[in-house]
Design a protein around this motif. Structure first.
Motif, PDB file in Angstrom:
ATOM      1  N   TRP A 118       0.931  -1.208  -0.027  1.00 51.69           N
ATOM      2  CA  TRP A 118      -0.132   0.123  -0.007  1.00 51.69           C
ATOM      3  C   TRP A 118       0.902   1.155   0.051  1.00 51.69           C
ATOM      4  O   TRP A 118       1.811   1.600   0.884  1.00 51.69           O
ATOM      5  N   ASN A 170       3.837  -0.924   3.621  1.00 50.33           N
ATOM      6  CA  ASN A 170       2.768  -0.058   3.843  1.00 50.33           C
ATOM      7  C   ASN A 170       3.131   1.366   4.403  1.00 50.33           C
ATOM      8  O   ASN A 170       3.869   1.293   5.404  1.00 50.33           O
ATOM      9  N   GLN A 192      -0.092  -3.754   7.468  1.00 51.53           N
ATOM     10  CA  GLN A 192      -1.668  -3.673   7.101  1.00 51.53           C
ATOM     11  C   GLN A 192      -2.515  -4.877   7.566  1.00 51.53           C
ATOM     12  O   GLN A 192      -3.461  -5.146   7.130  1.00 51.53           O
TER      13      GLN A 192
END
Length: 215
Positions: A118, A170, A192
């Protein structure tokens, strides 16, 4: 978001002295919409609130999606048409951070990438309908630099080892402000899946310079 993430009501907290606070309900969403992160900025004669939504409602598309509300006084908010003003129903777009500069609304949001990653991306828009993707993306890329400990003396050896060996895929929940001529950035790194850490970064320049640099 009232209660925990996933509720359907947004509350506003108001104070005249920063000690006594009043809670006001400002927006209620229809069935099929769950609310998560929000971000507020002062725009062109109004305030804009970016709201991350999920759920089964057609406005969501592929979770998550960012929609927008506006206010003249920071007390009363009205939703912009979620089917017309949104970003984006085609992809995972979460954790908005919205600012206004030089006639544009800039939004840094979390983009879902392949292989369980992400990354924060940046877009801008003049009307919150059509969005321009930044020429340089992602804004940040997770790395071992995220794990630098500013004050190691405040942690036990076990905590430092935990940080050092934590999975990091992330960089999310991006936010920024100006302090002493620099742009101060806070963000989250981790896996995450529930193991997350807060981190700090800075840019040698104003937030407006920072945002415009991606375009």
């Amino acid at each position: 978001v009232r209660g925990e993430g996933g509720g359907s009501v947004l509350d506003l907290f108001v104070s005249e002295d920063l000690q006594s606070w009043e809670s006001r309900e400002v927006l209620t969403f229809p069935e099929g919409i769950s609310l998560f992160n929000t971000s507020l900025c002062k725009g062109d004669g109004r305030y804009i609130l970016a709201i991350e939504i999920g759920g089964s409602h057609e406005a969501v598309g592929r979770p998550f999606t960012c929609v927008f509300a506006e206010s003249d006084d920071l007390l009363h908010f009205r939703m912009l048409d979620m089917m017309e003003y949104s970003y984006s129903r085609e992809r995972y777009t979460a954790c908005p951070c919205i600012r206004f500069a030089d006639g544009f609304y800039y939004m840094i949001y979390l983009e879902g990438a392949p292989c369980h990653r992400w990354l924060p991306y940046i877009v801008r828009s003049k009307n919150l309908k059509e969005f321009e993707l930044g020429l340089t993306n992602p804004v940040m890329w997770h790395s071992d630099e995220d794990k630098q400990v500013l004050c190691p003396e405040r942690f036990t050896p076990e905590e430092l080892d935990y940080i050092e060996h934590a999975v990091n895929c992330n960089n999310s929940d991006f936010d920024l402000c100006e302090y002493q001529g620099k742009t101060i950035i806070t963000y989250s790194w981790g896996n995450q899946l529930g193991k997350e850490f807060l981190a700090l970064a800075e840019y040698e320049g104003s937030p407006e310079e920072f945002l415009k640099s991606f375009f």
